[in-house]
Design an enzyme around this catalytic site. Structure first.
Site, PDB file in Angstrom:
ATOM      1  N   ASP A  47       0.839  -1.189   0.000  1.00  0.00           N
ATOM      2  CA  ASP A  47       0.000   0.000   0.000  1.00  0.00           C
ATOM      3  C   ASP A  47       0.880   1.247   0.000  1.00  0.00           C
ATOM      4  OD1 ASP A  47      -2.328  -1.474   0.054  1.00  0.00           O
ATOM      5  OD2 ASP A  47      -2.530  -1.420   2.231  1.00  0.00           O
ATOM      6  N   TYR A  75       5.336  -9.281   8.191  1.00  0.00           N
ATOM      7  CA  TYR A  75       4.944  -7.892   8.381  1.00  0.00           C
ATOM      8  C   TYR A  75       4.952  -7.540   9.872  1.00  0.00           C
ATOM      9  CZ  TYR A  75       3.012  -8.556   3.685  1.00  0.00           C
ATOM     10  OH  TYR A  75       2.849  -8.844   2.345  1.00  0.00           O
ATOM     11  N   ASP A  89      -7.518   1.210   7.094  1.00  0.00           N
ATOM     12  CA  ASP A  89      -6.237   1.799   7.497  1.00  0.00           C
ATOM     13  C   ASP A  89      -6.453   3.261   7.866  1.00  0.00           C
ATOM     14  OD1 ASP A  89      -6.419   3.230   5.100  1.00  0.00           O
ATOM     15  OD2 ASP A  89      -4.836   2.120   4.091  1.00  0.00           O
ATOM     16  N   ARG A 181      -4.497  -5.308   6.403  1.00  0.00           N
ATOM     17  CA  ARG A 181      -5.634  -4.467   6.810  1.00  0.00           C
ATOM     18  C   ARG A 181      -6.848  -5.312   7.207  1.00  0.00           C
ATOM     19  NH1 ARG A 181      -7.244  -1.240   2.127  1.00  0.00           N
ATOM     20  NH2 ARG A 181      -5.930  -2.565   0.831  1.00  0.00           N
TER      21      ARG A 181
END
Length: 301
Positions: A47, A75, A89, A181
């Site tokens: 993103d 992550y 987000d 997300r």
């Protein structure tokens, strides 16, 4: 007759430590420009506000992109508890809030069902295609987007920090196609408090790690110079998930022409996927059968 692509025949991988505020495609375009490369692509979108590993393949390395895309990735991300947003987000609009704040033990307990082989519904603001259109375009147009759940393998999902009551930092290792997300959204729903991603960093992807990544500033500094090629990792870095087979001179010649070629096998079985090298250079990827590699991808180096 098609137009010939401008640029150099340069091959290899560049691990970029992507900064926030730039799209993955913009990074690829900048890298292609900096190397004056004919061809470039990346192995997994981040993103725009996410940071960390963005592996960019140049030239013939683009043929190895699927092996990085399919590899496990890790992550580190911070979830803002108490708020849901329409994008899942911090870039989106707050659509629901809660005063509930779970304990650390409750968070750890809620992570368990999000681990292993799970079904995940991607965010409405995502690049998933619905009837040929991107979900985020439909969502921006105000349409009520229905996205089907997709399988995802989550190898590990753990709590690593709790800075304050409103925030929790997690680390996740997962397979192809996962949306961090969505993990934040589903965790918030499971805890009855809502949640969205506040910060996101990809810390590794397959063999590539963020700490060894190159900054955009460094890329711009060396752009178009003789020194920039020193930043590249070899094409073979994209093949570390496959066994390597050595091939003979005759085998390499046959493989380069798309024909089965003789290889020296060790720890591979009939039907295994592998890659062949000659004098240290990758020649082809294919299926091993009875002393020969049957190529599916051939490298023109």
């Amino acid at each position: 007759m098609g137009r010939r692509k401008k640029g150099r025949d340069v091959h290899g991988w560049l691990v970029v430590d992507k900064p926030a505020g730039i799209t993955s495609n913009a990074v690829v375009n900048k890298v292609r420009w900096a190397f004056d490369a004919k061809k470039a692509g990346h192995a997994g979108t981040l993103d725009p506000e996410a940071t960390g590993v963005l592996a960019v393949a140049l030239g013939e390395a683009t043929k190895t992109v699927p092996y990085i895309t399919d590899a496990l990735k890790a992550y580190r991300f911070t979830v803002r508890l108490g708020q849901a947003t329409n994008t899942d987000d911090a870039e989106g609009e707050v659509i629901a809030e809660s005063e509930t704040r779970p304990s650390d033990d409750e968070i750890v307990e809620a992570l368990a069902p999000l681990t292993g082989d799970i079904m995940q519904v991607p965010p409405k603001f995502s690049a998933v295609k619905i009837d040929g259109q991107r979900a985020y375009k439909l969502a921006r147009d105000g349409e009520d987007v229905e996205i089907e759940a997709r399988p995802l393998f989550v190898e590990d999902l753990k709590l690593v920090d709790r800075p304050d009551a409103d925030h929790v930092t997690l680390e996740m290792t997962c397979g192809k196609g996962g949306y961090v997300r969505a993990i934040a959204r589903d965790l918030g729903e499971a805890l009855g408090c809502y949640g969205h991603v506040r910060e996101l960093r990809r810390i590794w992807s397959g063999p590539f790690v963020a700490e060894e990544g190159v900054s955009m500033e460094r890329i711009e500094e060396l752009a178009k110079s003789d020194e920039i090629d020193a930043l590249l990792l070899p094409l073979s870095e994209g093949l570390t998930s496959l066994p390597e087979l050595k091939c003979t001179h005759e085998g390499a010649t046959r493989l380069r022409h798309g024909n089965p070629g003789m290889v020296i096998a060790s720890d591979v079985d009939y039907g295994d996927e592998a890659w062949a090298s000659y004098d240290g250079e990758p020649v082809a990827v294919g299926i091993y059968k009875a002393g020969e590699l049957h190529p599916s991808r051939v490298f023109n180096l």
